[in-house]
Structures are given as C-alpha cells and as structure tokens.
Design a protein around this motif. Structure first.
Motif, PDB file in Angstrom:
ATOM      1  N   GLN A  13       1.154  10.039  -1.298  1.00  0.00           N
ATOM      2  CA  GLN A  13       0.079  10.027  -1.380  1.00  0.00           C
ATOM      3  C   GLN A  13      -0.684   9.985  -0.168  1.00  0.00           C
ATOM      4  OE1 GLN A  13       1.472   8.268  -5.267  1.00  0.00           O
ATOM      5  NE2 GLN A  13      -0.533   8.876  -6.503  1.00  0.00           N
ATOM      6  N   VAL A  17      -4.666  11.414   1.296  1.00  0.00           N
ATOM      7  CA  VAL A  17      -6.132  10.459   1.670  1.00  0.00           C
ATOM      8  C   VAL A  17      -6.248  10.706   2.610  1.00  0.00           C
ATOM      9  CG1 VAL A  17      -7.456   8.532   1.133  1.00  0.00           C
ATOM     10  CG2 VAL A  17      -5.561   9.262  -0.519  1.00  0.00           C
ATOM     11  N   ARG A  20      -7.357  13.683   3.626  1.00  0.00           N
ATOM     12  CA  ARG A  20      -9.130  14.259   3.284  1.00  0.00           C
ATOM     13  C   ARG A  20     -10.481  13.120   4.024  1.00  0.00           C
ATOM     14  NH1 ARG A  20      -6.471  13.229  -2.279  1.00  0.00           N
ATOM     15  NH2 ARG A  20      -7.537  11.155  -2.648  1.00  0.00           N
ATOM     16  N   ALA A  22      -9.584   9.862   5.657  1.00  0.00           N
ATOM     17  CA  ALA A  22      -9.754   7.987   5.476  1.00  0.00           C
ATOM     18  C   ALA A  22      -9.039   7.821   6.639  1.00  0.00           C
ATOM     19  CB  ALA A  22      -8.840   7.321   4.537  1.00  0.00           C
ATOM     20  N   GLU A  27     -10.058   2.088   3.622  1.00  0.00           N
ATOM     21  CA  GLU A  27     -10.314   3.469   3.327  1.00  0.00           C
ATOM     22  C   GLU A  27      -9.549   3.981   2.268  1.00  0.00           C
ATOM     23  OE1 GLU A  27     -11.369   5.903   6.280  1.00  0.00           O
ATOM     24  OE2 GLU A  27     -13.579   4.182   6.818  1.00  0.00           O
ATOM     25  N   HIS A  31      -9.526   4.344  -2.312  1.00  0.00           N
ATOM     26  CA  HIS A  31      -8.670   5.904  -3.366  1.00  0.00           C
ATOM     27  C   HIS A  31      -7.380   5.627  -4.037  1.00  0.00           C
ATOM     28  CE1 HIS A  31     -11.621   8.986  -1.161  1.00  0.00           C
ATOM     29  NE2 HIS A  31     -11.469   8.143  -0.125  1.00  0.00           N
TER      30      HIS A  31
END
Length: 62
Positions: A13, A17, A20, A22, A27, A31
């Motif tokens: 996970q 992030v 995407r 971060a 940051e 999420h």
C-alpha cells in the motif's frame, strides 16, 4: 508484509502511494494512516518510501 500493525497498512500500500507521487512520509500519511498511532513503524515506512523512490528513479533512467 504489514508495516503498520495499528492500521494494518502493508508495504504494498505504501509503494502504491509512492507510485502515485508521494515523496515523503507526511505525503504518504495524507493517503494512509501509517505511523499516526504509536509511531513504531515510522522508520520502516520511511525506508520503504526511500527504497521505492530510488527503484522508480532507476527504472526511469534505464
């Protein structure tokens, strides 16, 4: 592998992030609720972020 046991956050996970966009723990925390309870996983989460960012950079450079 679970990184944050308090919230059942996995390394996968965290890497998603980072993919995407971060670039820091704060940051990623925007999420995912990683390292916002007891904080024991903060260093592990940061290590995963740094390692995955380097992997992405190397893939782009190749």
């Amino acid at each position: 592998m679970y990184v944050c046991m308090c919230h059942a956050i996995s390394d996968r996970q965290i890497r998603e992030v980072v993919e995407r966009g971060a670039v820091s723990l704060s940051e990623v925390q925007a999420h995912l609720p990683v390292a916002d309870c007891c904080g024991c996983c903060a260093q592990t989460a940061q290590d995963i972020i740094d390692t995955h960012r380097n992997t992405i950079r190397q893939a782009i450079a190749a």
